[in-house]
Design an enzyme around this catalytic site. Structure first.
Site, PDB file in Angstrom:
ATOM      1  N   SER A  52      28.088  52.195  45.844  1.00 25.72           N
ATOM      2  CA  SER A  52      27.283  50.988  45.611  1.00 25.72           C
ATOM      3  C   SER A  52      26.854  50.905  44.151  1.00 25.72           C
ATOM      4  O   SER A  52      26.997  49.857  43.507  1.00 25.72           O
ATOM      5  CB  SER A  52      26.061  50.991  46.531  1.00 25.72           C
ATOM      6  N   LYS A 179      25.735  60.390  54.343  1.00 24.39           N
ATOM      7  CA  LYS A 179      24.732  60.016  53.355  1.00 24.39           C
ATOM      8  C   LYS A 179      23.805  59.007  54.016  1.00 24.39           C
ATOM      9  O   LYS A 179      24.236  57.947  54.478  1.00 24.39           O
ATOM     10  CB  LYS A 179      25.362  59.396  52.111  1.00 24.39           C
TER      11      LYS A 179
END
Length: 337
Positions: A52, A179
């Site tokens: 991201s 994650k």
């Protein structure tokens, strides 16, 4: 094909590396990219590419491969041949995600991290069977181990619960971790209670013995409590800004489990870093790039249509007490006062 060099996936701090762009053309700035990866490696922080923070959604397949090849060469040339590369390979479809995972392995990535696209979140978010099938198939067909990326904010609200993640850990031997950018510490604790149990590795061996199932936070505001439930560190954007500070926090957190005299210092660092993480994260990718520009002389802007940080917001984040305190700590620990 996947790399023949063994680079184990180990607990610690990983940074989702920003992708830097030339100011006029928005072409990849590979020089700044390489310099940044080596800067972090010297602090003990390992890279995650095309996540991201790396604006993966803005990158072509060829650009993703170029970043992996550039990172591998930079690490090897600097003597960091043992540092693995994690590459983001999540895409809109299962088919393209597998394709990107194969391409990442061919380019030199050691591990893939996969988020489920939020474009069809209306159909997927509540469909446990479809979500499980997505990661199961990707893991089965990826030539490199796969890490689950749970980030509701970037996937239309899709938020895997601890039961589903634990099932995937048990049933998919090529899945090597998760994650948790949902920031849910309870979820982290529940997953870790299973995968960090000494019996887990024996009962559910991984396809790659060098890729155990790691439970990694997506922020740095709970590194210390995570350590005490036997989680494995964090993948955090703040490690781009303060790699020495966050690596030190992880080190002290682990040591505190055996030597409680170190706990007060670990708590002090956790407080500084948690406050900074909360404040800086609000400025997103543009804010992180601005801070890198101020601190290290490179950063630039995100690719359009993401806007640069506004001047007033930039001044506010740079002068914010939480940022000032973090920068002071980073300079102390890096020896660059």
């Amino acid at each position: 094909m996947a790399s023949s060099v063994i680079r184990p996936l180990q607990p610690g701090i990983y940074a989702p590396i920003p992708t830097f762009f030339a100011p006029e053309t928005e072409d990849l700035d590979l020089q700044s990219f390489s310099s940044h990866i080596i800067r972090l490696a010297k602090a003990g922080v390992k890279p995650l590419l095309s996540g991201s923070m790396g604006e993966a959604h803005h990158l072509s397949h060829a650009e993703r491969a170029a970043l992996i090849k550039t990172a591998r060469k930079a690490l090897d040339d600097a003597g960091f041949t043992d540092i693995p590369i994690i590459a983001g390979t999540g895409a809109g479809s299962t088919r393209e995600t597998i394709e990107l995972s194969i391409e990442a392995a061919d380019a030199g990535a050691d591990y893939a991290i996969v988020i489920c696209s939020g474009y069809f979140a209306g159909a997927l978010a509540g469909n446990r069977k479809a979500l499980k099938a997505f990661w199961t198939e990707v893991a089965e067909k990826s030539p490199i181990p796969v890490i689950i990326y749970n980030y509701p904010g970037a996937s239309g609200g899709i938020d895997l619960d601890s039961d589903l993640i634990t099932e995937l850990a048990i049933e998919s031997p090529n899945i090597a971790g998760v994650k948790l950018t949902c920031g849910n510490v309870g979820k982290l604790t529940r997953i870790t209670a299973t995968v960090s149990d000494p019996s887990f590795a024996t009962l559910h061996p991984r396809k790659n013995p060098y890729a155990p199932f790691l439970v990694l936070g997506g922020f740095t505001d709970f590194v210390l409590p995570s350590a005490f439930v036997d989680a494995h560190g964090a993948i955090t954007g703040l490690a781009n800004v303060a790699p020495f500070a966050i690596a030190k926090l992880f080190e002290l957190s682990e040591q505190s489990k055996k030597d409680v005299s170190l706990l007060p210092e670990a708590q002090r660092l956790q407080g500084i870093i948690a406050r900074a993480d909360y404040t800086i994260a609000k400025t997103s990718i543009a804010g992180t790039k601005f801070l890198l520009e101020k601190l290290y002389g490179y950063g630039g802007n995100p690719r359009k249509p993401l806007p640069p940080i506004e001047a007033d917001a930039a001044t506010a984040i740079w002068e914010h007490p939480h940022t000032v305190e973090l920068v002071r700590l980073e300079r102390e620990l890096s020896g660059k006062l």
